[in-house]
Design a protein around this motif. Structure first.
Motif, mmCIF file in Angstrom:
data_model
loop_
_atom_site.group_PDB
_atom_site.id
_atom_site.type_symbol
_atom_site.label_atom_id
_atom_site.label_comp_id
_atom_site.label_asym_id
_atom_site.label_seq_id
_atom_site.Cartn_x
_atom_site.Cartn_y
_atom_site.Cartn_z
ATOM 1 N N LYS A 1 3.822 0.842 11.022
ATOM 2 C CA LYS A 1 3.578 0.592 12.391
ATOM 3 C C LYS A 1 3.416 -1.165 12.700
ATOM 4 C CE LYS A 1 0.534 1.324 16.295
ATOM 5 N NZ LYS A 1 -0.728 2.084 16.834
ATOM 6 N N SER A 2 3.040 -1.920 11.686
ATOM 7 C CA SER A 2 2.646 -3.277 12.026
ATOM 8 C C SER A 2 3.976 -3.893 11.962
ATOM 9 C CB SER A 2 1.832 -3.766 10.784
ATOM 10 O OG SER A 2 2.339 -3.491 9.673
ATOM 11 N N PHE A 3 4.913 -3.160 11.170
ATOM 12 C CA PHE A 3 6.327 -3.900 11.337
ATOM 13 C C PHE A 3 6.974 -3.695 12.838
ATOM 14 C CE2 PHE A 3 10.961 -3.486 11.146
ATOM 15 C CZ PHE A 3 11.350 -4.710 10.335
ATOM 16 N N LEU A 4 6.882 -2.608 13.346
ATOM 17 C CA LEU A 4 7.347 -2.359 14.511
ATOM 18 C C LEU A 4 6.531 -3.124 15.822
ATOM 19 C CD1 LEU A 4 7.721 1.608 14.510
ATOM 20 C CD2 LEU A 4 9.360 -0.228 13.926
ATOM 21 N N LYS A 5 5.336 -3.326 15.504
ATOM 22 C CA LYS A 5 4.404 -4.041 16.657
ATOM 23 C C LYS A 5 4.665 -5.686 16.406
ATOM 24 C CE LYS A 5 0.016 -3.387 18.069
ATOM 25 N NZ LYS A 5 -1.254 -3.039 17.949
ATOM 26 N N GLY A 6 5.338 -6.052 15.316
ATOM 27 C CA GLY A 6 5.528 -7.264 15.089
ATOM 28 C C GLY A 6 7.059 -7.791 15.627
ATOM 29 N N GLN A 7 7.602 -6.629 16.190
ATOM 30 C CA GLN A 7 8.987 -7.111 16.753
ATOM 31 C C GLN A 7 8.740 -7.757 18.147
ATOM 32 O OE1 GLN A 7 11.851 -7.160 14.679
ATOM 33 N NE2 GLN A 7 10.287 -6.363 13.198
ATOM 34 N N LYS A 8 9.730 -8.580 18.693
ATOM 35 C CA LYS A 8 9.688 -9.227 20.113
ATOM 36 C C LYS A 8 9.600 -8.300 20.998
ATOM 37 C CE LYS A 8 12.002 -12.652 22.642
ATOM 38 N NZ LYS A 8 13.025 -13.674 22.646
ATOM 39 N N GLU B 1 0.956 -1.122 -0.049
ATOM 40 C CA GLU B 1 0.004 -0.135 -0.029
ATOM 41 C C GLU B 1 0.775 1.354 -0.011
ATOM 42 O OE1 GLU B 1 -2.293 -0.641 3.796
ATOM 43 O OE2 GLU B 1 -1.031 0.632 4.633
ATOM 44 N N CYS B 2 2.123 1.215 0.267
ATOM 45 C CA CYS B 2 3.120 2.175 0.346
ATOM 46 C C CYS B 2 3.508 2.605 -1.151
ATOM 47 C CB CYS B 2 4.355 2.046 1.162
ATOM 48 S SG CYS B 2 5.364 0.787 0.737
ATOM 49 N N GLY B 3 3.075 1.853 -1.971
ATOM 50 C CA GLY B 3 3.262 2.042 -3.453
ATOM 51 C C GLY B 3 4.718 1.204 -3.886
ATOM 52 N N HIS B 4 5.307 0.521 -3.020
ATOM 53 C CA HIS B 4 6.687 -0.452 -3.509
ATOM 54 C C HIS B 4 5.982 -1.534 -4.165
ATOM 55 C CE1 HIS B 4 10.614 -1.252 -3.352
ATOM 56 N NE2 HIS B 4 10.260 -2.497 -3.096
ATOM 57 N N VAL C 1 7.948 -11.385 -6.155
ATOM 58 C CA VAL C 1 7.186 -12.565 -5.618
ATOM 59 C C VAL C 1 7.853 -13.099 -4.698
ATOM 60 C CG1 VAL C 1 5.930 -14.697 -6.430
ATOM 61 C CG2 VAL C 1 6.107 -12.506 -7.892
ATOM 62 N N GLY C 2 7.285 -13.737 -3.603
ATOM 63 C CA GLY C 2 7.788 -14.327 -2.506
ATOM 64 C C GLY C 2 8.150 -13.467 -1.238
ATOM 65 N N THR C 3 8.057 -12.117 -1.541
ATOM 66 C CA THR C 3 8.363 -11.299 -0.418
ATOM 67 C C THR C 3 7.210 -11.261 0.814
ATOM 68 O OG1 THR C 3 9.133 -9.820 -1.857
ATOM 69 C CG2 THR C 3 8.903 -8.824 0.368
ATOM 70 N N LEU C 4 7.882 -11.488 1.791
ATOM 71 C CA LEU C 4 6.854 -11.457 3.133
ATOM 72 C C LEU C 4 6.720 -9.974 3.766
ATOM 73 C CD1 LEU C 4 8.266 -14.768 4.670
ATOM 74 C CD2 LEU C 4 6.233 -14.412 3.174
ATOM 75 N N GLY D 1 8.126 -2.122 5.318
ATOM 76 C CA GLY D 1 7.987 -3.041 6.363
ATOM 77 C C GLY D 1 6.618 -3.905 6.582
ATOM 78 N N LYS D 2 5.797 -3.555 6.101
ATOM 79 C CA LYS D 2 4.460 -4.120 6.468
ATOM 80 C C LYS D 2 4.252 -5.430 5.789
ATOM 81 C CE LYS D 2 -0.552 -2.882 5.729
ATOM 82 N NZ LYS D 2 -0.993 -4.027 5.353
ATOM 83 N N PRO D 3 3.880 -6.474 6.685
ATOM 84 C CA PRO D 3 3.551 -7.558 6.403
ATOM 85 C C PRO D 3 2.636 -7.725 5.244
ATOM 86 C CG PRO D 3 3.351 -7.611 8.629
ATOM 87 C CD PRO D 3 3.310 -6.394 8.218
ATOM 88 N N LEU D 4 2.746 -8.468 4.016
ATOM 89 C CA LEU D 4 2.316 -8.416 2.965
ATOM 90 C C LEU D 4 1.017 -9.418 2.552
ATOM 91 C CD1 LEU D 4 5.272 -7.943 0.475
ATOM 92 C CD2 LEU D 4 3.299 -6.414 0.909
ATOM 93 N N ASP D 5 1.027 -10.672 3.244
ATOM 94 C CA ASP D 5 0.107 -11.604 3.036
ATOM 95 C C ASP D 5 -0.949 -11.660 4.311
ATOM 96 O OD1 ASP D 5 1.204 -12.619 0.874
ATOM 97 O OD2 ASP D 5 2.345 -13.981 1.945
ATOM 98 N N VAL D 6 -0.631 -11.253 5.379
ATOM 99 C CA VAL D 6 -1.417 -11.385 6.586
ATOM 100 C C VAL D 6 -1.865 -10.276 7.146
ATOM 101 C CG1 VAL D 6 -0.942 -13.928 7.168
ATOM 102 C CG2 VAL D 6 0.746 -12.183 7.902
ATOM 103 N N GLU D 7 -2.856 -10.221 7.549
ATOM 104 C CA GLU D 7 -3.391 -9.076 8.506
ATOM 105 C C GLU D 7 -2.773 -9.634 10.017
ATOM 106 O OE1 GLU D 7 -4.458 -5.243 8.825
ATOM 107 O OE2 GLU D 7 -4.722 -6.390 7.071
#
Lengths: 409, 542
Positions: free
Chosen positions: B166-173, B7-10, B14-17, B23-29
């Protein structure tokens, strides 16, 4: 001569200090809940005293290493006694380093008893300083053996932390496969203790059983004579096809199978039987006293500790120990082998077992880093890894003959 | 819309997660950390995870699997251990000249188990086709595993992840978020964070509303560096199969003898061999040795010659001395690529017999002494004026053959039998006699000539091992690279800390590849120092 005498005393002092330190560590851990004490203060106070005793013991052992090195003319790593004592030295050193990083008192409660057992084990072997045979006369003896021992010492701390993790986390209210295996590991440790107890008791009692085998061998002055086997421990099992020349305290119950051909095979089997027997008795006795699994006995003392931290320490120790082990036990070993025998690798049993240790820890690291094996799985691996190290150090030297067998007795 | 377009335009391959840019997850919410893609390869597209249609993809995928690699490691481990149960053929302690002797050794020494061991070929386990195959499989897996991961990782790490979703940051341990006061100066907060982290040795990447502090990125290359080291090592091992790269010869040379070293233009001579023992004064402690002694040194004083005519077939060797000196255990003689090792000895072997010819009919008067060189006997020698000794027959290691004729078992003079003819030219007498096992048999009862013995010449025979191994430098180099790799990977960690502001909140996240304990301490320290209204949560993946 005096230096060697001095080194013996220093080692005895170190041994004594390690024993006291172990006891105090255990008091620090278990006494927390004694009435009328502030648990934190109690642990800190006793932990600190125990730690400093370990440091002084370590310094005494450093003195032993130096005195014996100068007095004997070579690094004290050339026979089984010297090697086991040096390995113990490395375990304590690794503990001191890990302690500086994590400041966790309780690790000492596991590592120091391990150190005591290792040092006691070394006392079982002949202590004389023997001059070096030609193949050992190389500066690689100092470099290769010391580095390998250091790597093994650090990996041993990884084992201790892994074992603590298991005792801390394996649920003890029901009997599971995990509790059974854990009890098994503790029983094996007790068998090692049993071996040391038996060996040191009987070697002082001087009540040897001597067998004569129906086999001939050339003696030092070139005459053929019947092979004689001396047992220090009472004989449960006699060598195959042999008769007693000097009777001991008891009559053997049975003969070793004939395929156990080696001169000392039956004696080693006898020793092993005694160790297992004593270990089982010790274990059974402790179970009777506490009326619960030993894991369950120790568990409460570990309750205050984050399991994640133990996991982290175990992994950290292994990830530091692995490169040191690789360097000492494989790379330096290869360079020396190339220089001494003209081949860097010859599939000698000791070489193979060093490779097995390395492969095993490689698998551990891949499983952990790549397949997410952390926690219990990783802790079990660290325990198995140390068992493989012990096989490499003890079984390969004493049972399987090979180029490194000069290190054994 | 291409699902890899973020959604950021990038646009991602194929195969990128995780989006390469934000850094936003591509497949899953993502609702929880457990669903967040693994950070190990930074969520980049990996060939093995992307394609699986063609057969080549399947092979690639199999070899790029760490699971399979671990499986191979374990199988090698178990096989290696099996090989140490009984000695390998090369370590059998007694001579086993034929295959039948080898089989008998295992059966007689170890019983049925030994027979099974031999039948399965475990006595030569490490050179068996299947063990070598396992090693090759492991090598292949090493190469493919590394390639499959290193390319995407390189792409990911060469571009720092700054200003992430934000979802990338939130995904961190390690993650925390907190409300900021509306009047707080967000830029100033980030500045302070940057200064604090810089002091801790972090490299700071700054955007308008975000910083990313990074340390020890190079340690991420550790695993790849050490695998390259292992690959070089294995290449070195394989290189020994190239002709000329590897030589392993064994020569026995007795004192005074010069022998050719097979497959080389060199000759070696032993001038002297000596074993020395530790004397009692040298020992630091008195030992009970029961009449034995502890050897101190095995030494052959040798001369190495080069045959200048080695390239000319049939021409007489012309030897030039190239090196002279002792060969001692642990101190081989080295000449170019060749190394010569002291590796065995047969001491006090018979070298020559010393006889005195006597006249039995004249009160055993001594006529003259002569030497019978057991390795190189003279066919005829003059012992006294007019009296010659001729060698009729010589069996170095005498046995009576099955056909009733004398024969020799080996070429070594272990049991020499010599038939001599004594010819007195002036008296026209010729007599024959035989020497065997310390006694002399004369042809006639009342023979004129007889022999008495003097101390025989004893020689030491050195066993020298001659090696060329041109792959050794590469093998050492590979080991060295391996060590650099593991030290890089294990003694340092790649740590990243993100601090971002978004509306009225501050977001803090951190990631490391190991030592979470240390990172946690560092992050907690940062929160304390900046007095951030943030509580860090540490999530463990179930």
């Amino acid at each position: 001569m005096q230096l060697i005498q001095l080194s013996d005393w220093l080692l005895d002092i170190a041994f004594l200090l390690y024993v006291i330190s172990s006891v105090l560590f255990v008091v620090a851990m278990t006494g927390k809940n004694w009435a009328g004490r502030d648990p934190k203060q109690h642990e800190e106070r006793y932990g600190r005293i125990a730690y400093w005793l370990a440091v002084i013991g370590f310094l005494a052992q450093t003195g032993y290493v130096i005195a014996r090195w100068i007095g004997g003319g070579h690094s004290p790593t050339s026979n089984m006694f010297e090697f086991m004592a040096f390995l113990d030295y490395c375990i304590i050193l690794a503990y001191l380093i890990i302690y500086r990083i994590y400041k966790l008192t309780v690790i000492g409660a596991f590592v120091l008893p391990l150190g005591v057992i290792m040092l006691a084990y070394s006392y079982v072997f002949p202590k004389e300083v023997t001059p070096l045979i030609p193949s050992l006369r190389s500066y690689w003896l100092h470099i290769h053996v010391t580095t390998a021992a250091l790597g093994e010492g650090i990996l041993a701390v990884g084992f201790a932390a892994g074992l603590m993790y298991l005792i801390r986390t394996v649920p003890q209210h029901i009997s599971t496969r995990s509790t059974k295996w854990l009890e098994g590991v503790l029983a094996v440790v007790l068998m090692l203790v049993g071996f040391i107890l038996m060996e040191s008791t009987f070697s002082r009692m001087d009540q040897k059983t001597v067998f004569e085998m129906n086999k001939e061998q050339m003696n030092a002055i070139g005459q053929m004579e019947k092979v004689r086997v001396e047992y220090t421990m009472p004989a449960i099992v006699a060598p195959a096809d042999s008769k007693i020349v000097q009777a001991g305290p008891m009559n053997p119950w049975f003969e070793a199978p004939t395929w156990m051909e080696g001169k000392d095979a039956a004696r080693k089997m006898n020793t092993m039987l005694w160790s297992v027997l004593t270990g089982v008795i010790l274990y059974g006795g402790l179970r009777l006293i506490f009326r619960k699994r030993l894991g369950a006995v120790i568990q409460p003392s570990l309750e205050g500790i984050e399991p994640d931290l133990l996991d982290e320490i175990s992994y950290r120790a292994i990830s530091i120990g692995y490169p040191v082990f690789t360097l000492g036990a494989l790379i330096f070993a290869m360079i020396w082998a190339e220089e001494a025998w003209g081949r860097f690798w010859g599939w000698d049993p000791k070489e193979v077992w060093a490779l097995i240790v390395w492969l095993f820890y490689s698998a551990y690291l891949h499983l952990r880093l790549s397949r997410g094996w952390i926690g219990a799985k990783s802790a079990w691996m660290s325990v198995i890894g140390f068992v493989i190290i012990l096989i490499t150090l003890v079984v390969v030297n004493l049972v399987i003959a090979g180029l490194h067998s000069y290190a054994g007795v | 819309m291409d699902q890899r377009k973020c959604e950021c335009g990038h646009t991602n391959p194929v195969g990128t997660l995780l989006c390469e840019s934000c850094g936003k997850p591509l497949d899953v919410e993502v609702f929880e950390q457990t669903q967040f893609p693994d950070m190990r390869y930074e969520g980049m597209a990996r060939r093995s995870q992307t394609y699986s249609k063609k057969w080549i993809d399947r092979i690639w995928n199999a070899f790029s699997s760490v699971k399979i690699a671990i499986g191979i490691i374990i199988v090698i481990l178990v096989a290696s251990a099996v090989g140490t149960v009984f000695p390998q053929q090369q370590y059998i302690p007694v001579p086993v000249p034929t295959e039948a002797d080898v089989a008998r050794f295992y059966t007689e020494t170890y019983g049925t188990l030994g027979t099974v061991y031999y039948e399965l070929g475990f006595h030569n386990l490490y050179s068996s086709w299947w063990f070598v195959t396992l090693l090759v499989l492991l090598g292949t897996s090493l190469v493919i595993c590394s390639l499959d991961r290193v390319v995407p990782l390189y792409k990911a790490l060469s571009k720092p992840r700054l200003n992430q979703h934000k979802s990338f940051l939130k995904g961190q341990k390690l993650f925390g978020e907190g409300e900021l006061a509306p009047e707080a100066d967000q830029a100033e907060l980030l500045d302070r964070a940057a200064v604090a982290l810089k002091k801790k040795g972090y490299r700071i990447f700054r955007a308008e509303r975000a910083i990313m502090a990074e340390k020890g990125r190079f340690s991420r290359w550790g695993p790849y560096v050490n695998h390259i080291g292992l690959i070089l090592f294995l290449i070195g091992v394989l290189m020994r199969n190239i002709p000329g790269f590897y030589l392993d010869e064994y020569v026995w040379v007795r004192e005074g003898q010069t022998v050719a070293i097979p497959s080389t233009p060199y000759y070696i001579k032993s001038e002297n061999y000596e074993t020395t023992y530790w004397s009692e004064e040298e020992m630091p402690e008195k030992l009970e040795l029961n009449g034995g002694a502890i050897p101190k040194n095995f030494q052959t004083d040798a001369v190495l010659y080069l045959n200048k005519n080695a390239d000319v077939p049939g021409k007489k060797p012309e030897l030039v001395e190239v090196q002279k000196g002792p060969i001692v255990v642990n101190h081989p003689m080295i000449e170019g690529d060749i190394a010569i090792y002291q590796s065995g000895v047969q001491e006090m072997q018979l070298g020559a017999l010393n006889f005195v010819l006597v006249d039995a009919k004249n009160g055993n008067k001594e006529l003259g002494a002569f030497k019978f060189d057991l390795y190189n006997p003279e066919a005829e020698q003059e012992v006294a004026a007019g009296i010659k000794v001729r060698v009729l027959d010589y069996f170095p290691d005498f046995i009576m053959g099955s056909d009733g004729k004398p024969a020799t078992k080996t070429n070594l003079p272990k049991n020499p039998m010599v038939a001599l003819e004594i010819v007195d030219g002036t008296a026209q007498v010729s007599e024959k006699l035989v020497y065997l096992q310390g006694s002399v048999l004369t042809q006639k009862e009342d023979a004129r000539f007889n022999l008495t013995f003097q101390k025989p010449d004893l020689v030491d025979i050195s066993g020298l091992n001659v090696r060329i191994d041109k792959a050794v430098p590469l093998i050492y180099f590979g080991s060295f690279i391996f060590m650099i790799g593991v030290v890089m990977g294990f003694f340092w960690q790649h740590r990243r800390i993100w601090v971002q502001t978004q509306d009225e909140t501050v977001l803090l996240a951190a990631h490391t590849n190991k030592n979470w304990f240390g990172l946690r301490r560092e992050v907690d320290g940062l929160v304390d120092q900046l007095q951030l209204p943030v509580t860090i949560e540490e999530k463990t993946k179930a």
